[in-house]
Design a protein around this motif. Sequence first.
Motif, mmCIF file in Angstrom:
data_model
loop_
_atom_site.group_PDB
_atom_site.id
_atom_site.type_symbol
_atom_site.label_atom_id
_atom_site.label_comp_id
_atom_site.label_asym_id
_atom_site.label_seq_id
_atom_site.Cartn_x
_atom_site.Cartn_y
_atom_site.Cartn_z
ATOM 1 N N VAL A 131 0.846 -1.192 0.000
ATOM 2 C CA VAL A 131 0.000 0.000 0.000
ATOM 3 C C VAL A 131 0.884 1.246 0.000
ATOM 4 C CG1 VAL A 131 -1.756 1.298 1.283
ATOM 5 C CG2 VAL A 131 -1.914 -1.194 1.128
ATOM 6 N N ARG A 132 1.937 1.244 0.806
ATOM 7 C CA ARG A 132 2.873 2.369 0.835
ATOM 8 C C ARG A 132 3.485 2.601 -0.552
ATOM 9 N NH1 ARG A 132 5.887 3.783 5.775
ATOM 10 N NH2 ARG A 132 4.582 3.148 7.505
ATOM 11 N N ARG A 133 3.898 1.503 -1.194
ATOM 12 C CA ARG A 133 4.500 1.639 -2.532
ATOM 13 C C ARG A 133 3.511 2.248 -3.527
ATOM 14 N NH1 ARG A 133 6.702 -3.001 -0.699
ATOM 15 N NH2 ARG A 133 5.205 -4.378 -1.727
ATOM 16 N N SER A 134 2.267 1.808 -3.486
ATOM 17 C CA SER A 134 1.249 2.371 -4.393
ATOM 18 C C SER A 134 1.046 3.853 -4.131
ATOM 19 C CB SER A 134 -0.079 1.635 -4.241
ATOM 20 O OG SER A 134 0.014 0.338 -4.746
ATOM 21 N N TYR A 135 1.004 4.221 -2.854
ATOM 22 C CA TYR A 135 0.893 5.649 -2.518
ATOM 23 C C TYR A 135 2.064 6.415 -3.115
ATOM 24 C CZ TYR A 135 -2.632 4.722 1.160
ATOM 25 O OH TYR A 135 -3.747 4.372 1.857
ATOM 26 N N ALA A 136 3.274 5.889 -2.895
ATOM 27 C CA ALA A 136 4.483 6.588 -3.348
ATOM 28 C C ALA A 136 4.523 6.719 -4.864
ATOM 29 C CB ALA A 136 5.720 5.856 -2.833
ATOM 30 N N GLU A 137 4.035 5.715 -5.573
ATOM 31 C CA GLU A 137 4.053 5.734 -7.032
ATOM 32 C C GLU A 137 2.981 6.653 -7.625
ATOM 33 O OE1 GLU A 137 3.432 1.638 -8.025
ATOM 34 O OE2 GLU A 137 5.429 1.036 -7.308
ATOM 35 N N ARG A 138 1.854 6.807 -6.953
ATOM 36 C CA ARG A 138 0.704 7.472 -7.554
ATOM 37 C C ARG A 138 0.369 8.842 -6.960
ATOM 38 N NH1 ARG A 138 -3.320 2.217 -7.595
ATOM 39 N NH2 ARG A 138 -1.813 0.813 -8.548
ATOM 40 N N LEU A 139 0.961 9.168 -5.826
ATOM 41 C CA LEU A 139 0.559 10.396 -5.126
ATOM 42 C C LEU A 139 1.759 11.280 -4.825
ATOM 43 C CD1 LEU A 139 -1.774 8.724 -2.473
ATOM 44 C CD2 LEU A 139 -2.508 9.963 -4.521
ATOM 45 N N PRO A 140 1.516 12.581 -4.696
ATOM 46 C CA PRO A 140 2.590 13.456 -4.211
ATOM 47 C C PRO A 140 3.027 12.992 -2.815
ATOM 48 C CG PRO A 140 0.718 14.752 -4.996
ATOM 49 C CD PRO A 140 0.280 13.313 -4.966
#
Length: 161
Positions: free
Chosen positions: A14-23
């Motif tokens: 979930v952290r990785r997805s946040y980092a890839e898709r969000l500021p």
Amino acid sequence: MTRRKQPLVPPGHVRRSYAERLPPGDALALETLFSLRATAQAIDNVVSRWLGEDALTPGRWQVLAVLWSRDRPVPQREIVDALKVSRANVSMLIDALRGEGHVSAIADPGDGRQVLVALTEEGRTITDRLVRDTARRLRATLALDDEELRRLVALTGRLLG
């Protein structure tokens, strides 16, 4: 909650997805949400186990603690304000506590629309013990020194602000 290695909250994927898709700031805000909710749930679970010995829930305990802090009957609306929950929720908690013999509730003689709630002797005895036991157990479980606890209270207070 003690100083042992805890799993990541939220999980790594979930952290990785946040980092890839969000500021970065937005990702951090969502990680904070996960962390706060997981912490609140963990504390609630621990406190529920402690209170289970007396067949109480955290909500019922909070009502008792509000009443314990006042040495007089308290208007139900004061409990609602203190706990930041609905009047219906407080009514259900008070009904359960009345059924267990921990509190009494009477119409306010000055305003019949209001209900005054007070600890019974049994309720006062149990609450006095639980307030002291819970404080002691929380200090040990949280494993934070006084300054860290003050900072935590200040930060969460800002969030509620």
